[in-house]
Design a protein around this motif. Structure first.
Motif, PDB file in Angstrom:
ATOM      1  N   LYS A  28      -1.080 -10.453  -7.595  1.00 44.57           N
ATOM      2  CA  LYS A  28      -1.384  -9.255  -8.379  1.00 44.57           C
ATOM      3  C   LYS A  28      -0.102  -8.718  -9.006  1.00 44.57           C
ATOM      4  O   LYS A  28       0.945  -8.690  -8.354  1.00 44.57           O
ATOM      5  CB  LYS A  28      -2.020  -8.182  -7.491  1.00 44.57           C
ATOM      6  N   ARG A  29      -0.214  -8.300 -10.251  1.00 41.82           N
ATOM      7  CA  ARG A  29       0.975  -7.827 -10.973  1.00 41.82           C
ATOM      8  C   ARG A  29       1.660  -6.684 -10.232  1.00 41.82           C
ATOM      9  O   ARG A  29       2.884  -6.656 -10.093  1.00 41.82           O
ATOM     10  CB  ARG A  29       0.590  -7.386 -12.391  1.00 41.82           C
ATOM     11  N   GLU A  30       0.843  -5.720  -9.743  1.00 39.13           N
ATOM     12  CA  GLU A  30       1.452  -4.556  -9.082  1.00 39.13           C
ATOM     13  C   GLU A  30       2.175  -4.962  -7.795  1.00 39.13           C
ATOM     14  O   GLU A  30       3.156  -4.322  -7.406  1.00 39.13           O
ATOM     15  CB  GLU A  30       0.410  -3.469  -8.817  1.00 39.13           C
ATOM     16  N   GLN A  31       1.693  -6.050  -7.153  1.00 42.85           N
ATOM     17  CA  GLN A  31       2.363  -6.510  -5.930  1.00 42.85           C
ATOM     18  C   GLN A  31       3.744  -7.082  -6.260  1.00 42.85           C
ATOM     19  O   GLN A  31       4.713  -6.824  -5.558  1.00 42.85           O
ATOM     20  CB  GLN A  31       1.523  -7.594  -5.259  1.00 42.85           C
ATOM     21  N   ILE A  85       5.552  -6.356  -8.824  1.00 42.00           N
ATOM     22  CA  ILE A  85       6.427  -5.234  -9.191  1.00 42.00           C
ATOM     23  C   ILE A  85       6.912  -4.518  -7.927  1.00 42.00           C
ATOM     24  O   ILE A  85       8.095  -4.196  -7.800  1.00 42.00           O
ATOM     25  CB  ILE A  85       5.670  -4.254 -10.139  1.00 42.00           C
ATOM     26  N   GLU A  86       5.998  -4.325  -6.977  1.00 44.50           N
ATOM     27  CA  GLU A  86       6.379  -3.644  -5.732  1.00 44.50           C
ATOM     28  C   GLU A  86       7.443  -4.439  -4.972  1.00 44.50           C
ATOM     29  O   GLU A  86       8.396  -3.865  -4.447  1.00 44.50           O
ATOM     30  CB  GLU A  86       5.133  -3.437  -4.854  1.00 44.50           C
ATOM     31  N   GLN A 138      10.694  -4.009  -6.706  1.00 41.12           N
ATOM     32  CA  GLN A 138      11.258  -2.682  -6.424  1.00 41.12           C
ATOM     33  C   GLN A 138      11.812  -2.607  -4.999  1.00 41.12           C
ATOM     34  O   GLN A 138      12.758  -1.878  -4.739  1.00 41.12           O
ATOM     35  CB  GLN A 138      10.198  -1.600  -6.633  1.00 41.12           C
ATOM     36  N   HIS A 147      -7.135   0.925  -0.254  1.00 46.28           N
ATOM     37  CA  HIS A 147      -6.309   0.254  -1.254  1.00 46.28           C
ATOM     38  C   HIS A 147      -4.860   0.061  -0.810  1.00 46.28           C
ATOM     39  O   HIS A 147      -4.328  -1.026  -0.848  1.00 46.28           O
ATOM     40  CB  HIS A 147      -6.361   1.037  -2.561  1.00 46.28           C
ATOM     41  N   SER A 148      -4.250   1.176  -0.322  1.00 36.30           N
ATOM     42  CA  SER A 148      -2.822   1.094  -0.051  1.00 36.30           C
ATOM     43  C   SER A 148      -2.551   0.115   1.094  1.00 36.30           C
ATOM     44  O   SER A 148      -1.555  -0.598   1.069  1.00 36.30           O
ATOM     45  CB  SER A 148      -2.273   2.463   0.289  1.00 36.30           C
ATOM     46  N   GLN A 156      -2.820  -3.383  -0.196  1.00 31.63           N
ATOM     47  CA  GLN A 156      -1.639  -3.649  -1.018  1.00 31.63           C
ATOM     48  C   GLN A 156      -0.473  -4.071  -0.130  1.00 31.63           C
ATOM     49  O   GLN A 156       0.261  -4.976  -0.439  1.00 31.63           O
ATOM     50  CB  GLN A 156      -1.295  -2.380  -1.795  1.00 31.63           C
ATOM     51  N   GLY A 215      -8.220  -6.972  -9.519  1.00 25.85           N
ATOM     52  CA  GLY A 215      -7.290  -6.270 -10.396  1.00 25.85           C
ATOM     53  C   GLY A 215      -6.406  -7.243 -11.137  1.00 25.85           C
ATOM     54  O   GLY A 215      -6.496  -8.446 -10.917  1.00 25.85           O
TER      55      GLY A 215
END
Lengths: 130, 243
Positions: free
Chosen positions: A90-93, A95-96, A99, B207-208, B211, B225
């Motif tokens: 996942k893109r947000e992963q 990025i995380e 970071q 969600h968190s 993640q 997503g």
């Protein structure tokens, strides 16, 4: 950095650890230790004089992202090169992870060439920064 | 008397009382009939509600007992089945890698021995070889042919076993299909239970936590997503972040 570098490979699947270990040996890095999740890896890292960490993300116990954060939070390990080798796409992963201070990110399934390229790039950046 | 009752029945009782006092039989009976009908309608309403509740309770009992069955027997069974799939795949991967690792040194020995002979062989082909070197070449060639034949037979055997080791796919595929059917049944039972319970508020999203822990590999058809499509995508994303 030389071929005597000590690698720690963290993955909950023993087959994947074996594949990565074999690839590292083929790349000329015979000094490889293994751990099956973050909670086993962290004490090894803290006492083991490792030069490079390759970790999966999705693992029972302490997952890879938490391990990465713990490594960056530890003054003695803060500069340890960390390559994330994971099926998490996942893109947000990504990025995380960036970071949180990851040095490279390889998604599974991967090729030997990609692994070599990322390790070389990380080591090159280390040498230039030194 | 409460004000609701006063409001609902006050005027009727007054009319009844007035009609009785005035000796108006027709008005008295009509008003009394009206009062009885009104009570009947309320009673039927209550009865209908009770019947629906009973029906729901019976439906729920049916769903509940199937869910209990699924939760007590089938889900633990499914966990064991999936554990078995893990075991099968783990064994097959190690077996395959063992065989590949055994092939490596055999192929390497063949290549090395051929490499050791090739120079003498070229000199022999160019008719530049001395008789004693030729004799050594013939001996080495004898040894090489025997070793290469044995080594390559072993490699061939190992490759056949690598092929066989992939048989786990058939077994694990069947087990996974069984578990998929169970998940489908569980889904139907849960949806039915939610419908009967009429719990409007959705469960809070985790969600968190997901993640943090990870979602696992991208599975086509299951949308979690925005995701990258390959290593190039990852590289350009990270380059965009200055890495």
């Amino acid at each position: 950095m030389s071929k005597d570098m000590k690698f720690l490979v963290v993955d909950d699947f023993s087959t994947m650890r074996r594949i990565i270990k074999n690839l590292l040996i083929d790349l000329g890095y015979p000094n490889v230790a293994e751990a099956d999740d973050g909670s086993t890896a962290l004490p090894m890292l803290q006492s083991g004089q490792f030069d490079f960490l390759i970790t999966d993300w999705n693992m029972p116990g302490i997952p890879g992202l938490e391990l990465l954060k713990a490594v960056r939070a530890d003054a003695r390990l803060a500069k340890l090169p960390v390559l994330m080798l994971t099926a998490e796409a996942k893109r947000e992963q990504i990025i995380e992870a960036a970071q949180a201070g990851v040095n490279g990110y390889v998604i599974k399934p991967f090729t030997a060439a990609t692994l070599k390229e990322k390790i070389d790039k990380i080591l090159e950046a280390r040498t230039n920064a030194a | 008397m409460s004000s609701t009752l006063q409001q609902e029945y006050g005027s009727i009782v007054a009319t009844l009382s007035d009609a009785l006092a005035a000796g108006d039989d027709a008005l008295f009976l009509a008003e009394l009939d009206g009062l009885v009908r009104r009570r009947e309608i309320q009673l039927f309403g209550e009865l209908r509600k009770l019947t629906i509740d009973l029906q729901t309770a019976l439906d729920r009992f049916r769903v509940d007992s199937r869910l209990v069955d699924l939760a007590e027997k089938e889900v633990p069974n499914a966990k064991h089945r999936l554990d078995h799939v893990l075991k099968l795949t783990d064994e097959a991967a190690h077996r395959t890698m063992d065989l590949v690792e055994r092939c490596g040194p055999l192929a390497e020995r063949t290549a090395q021995q051929a490499g050791g002979i090739v120079e003498s062989w070229r000199r022999f082909r160019r008719r530049e070889i001395q008789i004693d070197e030729f004799q050594r070449l013939v001996l080495r060639m004898d040894g090489f042919l025997d070793t290469a034949r044995n080594d390559m037979e072993a490699v061939r055997g190992n490759l056949a076993e690598v092929m066989l080791a992939q048989g786990y796919q058939d077994l694990s595929g069947q087990i996974i299909r069984g578990v998929m059917n169970l998940v489908g049944e569980l889904e139907v039972a849960l949806v039915e239970l939610v419908r009967l319970s009429k719990t409007g508020a959705a469960a809070p999203k985790r969600h968190s936590d997901d993640q943090q822990r990870g979602f696992g590999p991208i599975i086509p058809g299951i949308d979690n997503g925005p995701a990258v499509s390959g290593q190039q995508d990852v590289d350009s994303l990270l380059a965009g972040l200055g890495m």
